[in-house]
Motif scaffolding. Structure first.
Motif, PDB file in Angstrom:
ATOM      1  N   SER A 152     -14.056   4.605  -1.538  1.00  0.00           N
ATOM      2  CA  SER A 152     -14.588   3.156  -1.676  1.00  0.00           C
ATOM      3  C   SER A 152     -13.439   2.329  -1.819  1.00  0.00           C
ATOM      4  O   SER A 152     -12.369   2.743  -2.612  1.00  0.00           O
ATOM      5  CB  SER A 152     -15.627   2.795  -2.545  1.00  0.00           C
ATOM      6  OG  SER A 152     -16.659   3.497  -2.247  1.00  0.00           O
ATOM      7  N   ARG A 153     -13.583   1.171  -1.803  1.00  0.00           N
ATOM      8  CA  ARG A 153     -12.341   0.342  -2.093  1.00  0.00           C
ATOM      9  C   ARG A 153     -13.126  -0.976  -3.034  1.00  0.00           C
ATOM     10  O   ARG A 153     -14.206  -1.585  -2.785  1.00  0.00           O
ATOM     11  CB  ARG A 153     -11.843  -0.612  -0.950  1.00  0.00           C
ATOM     12  CG  ARG A 153     -10.735  -1.577  -1.245  1.00  0.00           C
ATOM     13  CD  ARG A 153     -10.114  -2.145  -0.070  1.00  0.00           C
ATOM     14  NE  ARG A 153     -10.934  -2.772   0.848  1.00  0.00           N
ATOM     15  CZ  ARG A 153     -11.141  -4.200   1.002  1.00  0.00           C
ATOM     16  NH1 ARG A 153     -10.795  -4.794   0.108  1.00  0.00           N
ATOM     17  NH2 ARG A 153     -12.010  -4.534   1.851  1.00  0.00           N
TER      18      ARG A 153
ATOM     19  N   SER B 132      -3.940   4.814   0.757  1.00  0.00           N
ATOM     20  CA  SER B 132      -4.767   4.250  -0.345  1.00  0.00           C
ATOM     21  C   SER B 132      -4.491   2.632  -0.654  1.00  0.00           C
ATOM     22  O   SER B 132      -3.409   2.114  -0.199  1.00  0.00           O
ATOM     23  CB  SER B 132      -4.577   5.028  -1.515  1.00  0.00           C
ATOM     24  OG  SER B 132      -3.128   5.318  -2.000  1.00  0.00           O
ATOM     25  N   ARG B 133      -5.092   2.191  -1.423  1.00  0.00           N
ATOM     26  CA  ARG B 133      -4.972   0.708  -1.808  1.00  0.00           C
ATOM     27  C   ARG B 133      -4.605   0.783  -3.394  1.00  0.00           C
ATOM     28  O   ARG B 133      -5.112   1.413  -4.066  1.00  0.00           O
ATOM     29  CB  ARG B 133      -5.932  -0.159  -1.460  1.00  0.00           C
ATOM     30  CG  ARG B 133      -6.397  -0.410  -0.269  1.00  0.00           C
ATOM     31  CD  ARG B 133      -5.347  -1.801   0.359  1.00  0.00           C
ATOM     32  NE  ARG B 133      -5.577  -1.792   1.728  1.00  0.00           N
ATOM     33  CZ  ARG B 133      -6.346  -2.636   2.242  1.00  0.00           C
ATOM     34  NH1 ARG B 133      -7.230  -3.362   1.691  1.00  0.00           N
ATOM     35  NH2 ARG B 133      -6.261  -2.620   3.668  1.00  0.00           N
TER      36      ARG B 133
ATOM     37  N   ARG C 211     -17.563  -4.216  -3.954  1.00  0.00           N
ATOM     38  CA  ARG C 211     -17.312  -2.875  -3.496  1.00  0.00           C
ATOM     39  C   ARG C 211     -17.316  -2.765  -1.814  1.00  0.00           C
ATOM     40  O   ARG C 211     -18.388  -3.276  -1.252  1.00  0.00           O
ATOM     41  CB  ARG C 211     -18.193  -1.970  -4.291  1.00  0.00           C
ATOM     42  CG  ARG C 211     -17.917  -0.500  -3.795  1.00  0.00           C
ATOM     43  CD  ARG C 211     -19.046   0.456  -4.585  1.00  0.00           C
ATOM     44  NE  ARG C 211     -18.790   1.716  -3.954  1.00  0.00           N
ATOM     45  CZ  ARG C 211     -19.543   2.872  -4.398  1.00  0.00           C
ATOM     46  NH1 ARG C 211     -20.634   2.396  -5.488  1.00  0.00           N
ATOM     47  NH2 ARG C 211     -19.379   3.894  -3.776  1.00  0.00           N
TER      48      ARG C 211
ATOM     49  N   ASP D 267       0.835  -1.406  -0.081  1.00  0.00           N
ATOM     50  CA  ASP D 267      -0.006  -0.012  -0.027  1.00  0.00           C
ATOM     51  C   ASP D 267       0.951   1.306   0.005  1.00  0.00           C
ATOM     52  O   ASP D 267       1.862   1.400   0.894  1.00  0.00           O
ATOM     53  CB  ASP D 267      -0.926   0.096   1.269  1.00  0.00           C
ATOM     54  CG  ASP D 267      -1.829  -1.106   1.168  1.00  0.00           C
ATOM     55  OD1 ASP D 267      -2.330  -1.624   0.331  1.00  0.00           O
ATOM     56  OD2 ASP D 267      -2.159  -1.632   2.170  1.00  0.00           O
TER      57      ASP D 267
ATOM     58  N   LEU E 172     -13.404   5.556  -6.464  1.00  0.00           N
ATOM     59  CA  LEU E 172     -12.133   4.970  -5.744  1.00  0.00           C
ATOM     60  C   LEU E 172     -11.657   6.010  -4.630  1.00  0.00           C
ATOM     61  O   LEU E 172     -10.965   5.482  -3.836  1.00  0.00           O
ATOM     62  CB  LEU E 172     -10.854   4.801  -6.660  1.00  0.00           C
ATOM     63  CG  LEU E 172     -11.093   3.565  -7.828  1.00  0.00           C
ATOM     64  CD1 LEU E 172     -10.003   3.855  -8.609  1.00  0.00           C
ATOM     65  CD2 LEU E 172     -10.924   2.316  -7.030  1.00  0.00           C
TER      66      LEU E 172
ATOM     67  N   VAL F 235     -11.609   2.314   2.634  1.00  0.00           N
ATOM     68  CA  VAL F 235     -10.523   1.763   2.097  1.00  0.00           C
ATOM     69  C   VAL F 235     -10.157   0.661   3.185  1.00  0.00           C
ATOM     70  O   VAL F 235      -9.670  -0.474   2.834  1.00  0.00           O
ATOM     71  CB  VAL F 235      -9.452   2.765   1.782  1.00  0.00           C
ATOM     72  CG1 VAL F 235      -8.262   2.199   1.540  1.00  0.00           C
ATOM     73  CG2 VAL F 235      -9.977   3.703   0.815  1.00  0.00           C
TER      74      VAL F 235
ATOM     75  N   GLY G 251      -8.427   1.366  -3.852  1.00  0.00           N
ATOM     76  CA  GLY G 251      -9.295   2.195  -3.147  1.00  0.00           C
ATOM     77  C   GLY G 251      -8.569   3.378  -2.492  1.00  0.00           C
ATOM     78  O   GLY G 251      -7.299   3.375  -2.318  1.00  0.00           O
TER      79      GLY G 251
ATOM     80  N   ASN H   5      -6.990  -4.801  -5.968  1.00  0.00           N
ATOM     81  CA  ASN H   5      -7.612  -4.476  -4.810  1.00  0.00           C
ATOM     82  C   ASN H   5      -7.375  -2.799  -4.672  1.00  0.00           C
ATOM     83  O   ASN H   5      -6.308  -2.511  -4.087  1.00  0.00           O
ATOM     84  CB  ASN H   5      -7.136  -5.386  -3.594  1.00  0.00           C
ATOM     85  CG  ASN H   5      -7.674  -4.895  -2.132  1.00  0.00           C
ATOM     86  OD1 ASN H   5      -8.727  -3.944  -2.223  1.00  0.00           O
ATOM     87  ND2 ASN H   5      -7.260  -5.576  -1.125  1.00  0.00           N
TER      88      ASN H   5
ATOM     89  N   GLN I 174     -12.279  -4.682  -5.203  1.00  0.00           N
ATOM     90  CA  GLN I 174     -11.793  -6.059  -5.143  1.00  0.00           C
ATOM     91  C   GLN I 174     -12.115  -7.003  -5.984  1.00  0.00           C
ATOM     92  O   GLN I 174     -13.423  -7.192  -5.991  1.00  0.00           O
ATOM     93  CB  GLN I 174     -11.508  -6.568  -3.738  1.00  0.00           C
ATOM     94  CG  GLN I 174     -10.812  -7.740  -3.468  1.00  0.00           C
ATOM     95  CD  GLN I 174     -10.446  -8.215  -1.991  1.00  0.00           C
ATOM     96  OE1 GLN I 174     -10.612  -7.471  -1.313  1.00  0.00           O
ATOM     97  NE2 GLN I 174     -10.265  -9.358  -1.964  1.00  0.00           N
TER      98      GLN I 174
END
Length: 197
Positions: A125-126, A70-71, A165, A65, A122, A169, A106, A104, A128
């Protein structure tokens, strides 16, 4: 890294002469400076199939990360069949590629929309999921020396993805599950540094 790649290209252009021995080459390894700039580990292998055809296989991985919370985790493979206008590994080429991987993503603050893809989601939200698709590309390879090239490539195509969703994050609160999405747009951007054997 980008400044280093550009400096290396200019140095190579100023010191090199055209190397026809490169056409006898059958294998090259490469790294994409665009992915390097996003801290994505990547490696490509290209094999000559005939005088004007080659097969390229690249893999990308980002398992950490960013510092800002963030992701941006993902892995992806992208096999590509290339047709060269003259001789392989030099000049113009067109290509067809496939794409497959998992992601993955977000917490990436943005206001970007590409067709029906609203990437601004984004921000809070995240997402995957997994993705697969196909695309077409155009590229050009500059010969820097007997074993060294720089190539630029851009491609577009279709990607089918299914994702979950999550509300934020870092949390595990799922708000959507197994959502299908069809994407049409850019599928490849590359500025590769290539070493041929």
């Amino acid at each position: 890294m980008m400044k280093f790649s550009i400096a290396l290209a200019l140095l190579g252009l100023s010191l090199s002469v055209y190397a026809p021995a490169q056409n006898k080459t059958w294998t090259g390894v490469k790294t994409n400076a665009v992915y390097d700039a996003t801290t994505t580990v990547n490696l490509g292998l290209e094999v000559g199939l005939s005088q004007r055809w080659s097969l390229d296989l690249s893999g990308n991985y980002n398992g950490w990360d960013p510092i800002n919370g963030s992701r941006w985790k993902h892995w992806m493979v992208q096999p590509e069949l290339r047709f060269w206008a003259c001789d392989r590994f030099a000049g113009h080429f067109v290509a067809m590629h496939a794409i497959g991987g998992q992601y993955n993503f977000g917490g990436i603050k943005n206001d970007i929309r590409i067709g029906k893809a609203d990437l601004s989601l984004l921000t809070d939200s995240r997402f995957q999921g997994w993705a697969g698709g196909i695309g077409f590309a155009y590229g050009y390879a500059w010969v820097l020396g007997r074993h060294l090239n720089i190539e630029a490539e851009i491609g577009a195509g279709y990607i089918y993805t299914r994702y979950d969703r999550f509300r934020c994050v870092g949390c595990g609160k799922k708000i959507m599950s197994d959502v299908p999405f069809h994407y049409v747009g850019p599928t490849k951007v590359a500025l590769n540094l290539v070493y041929y054997f």
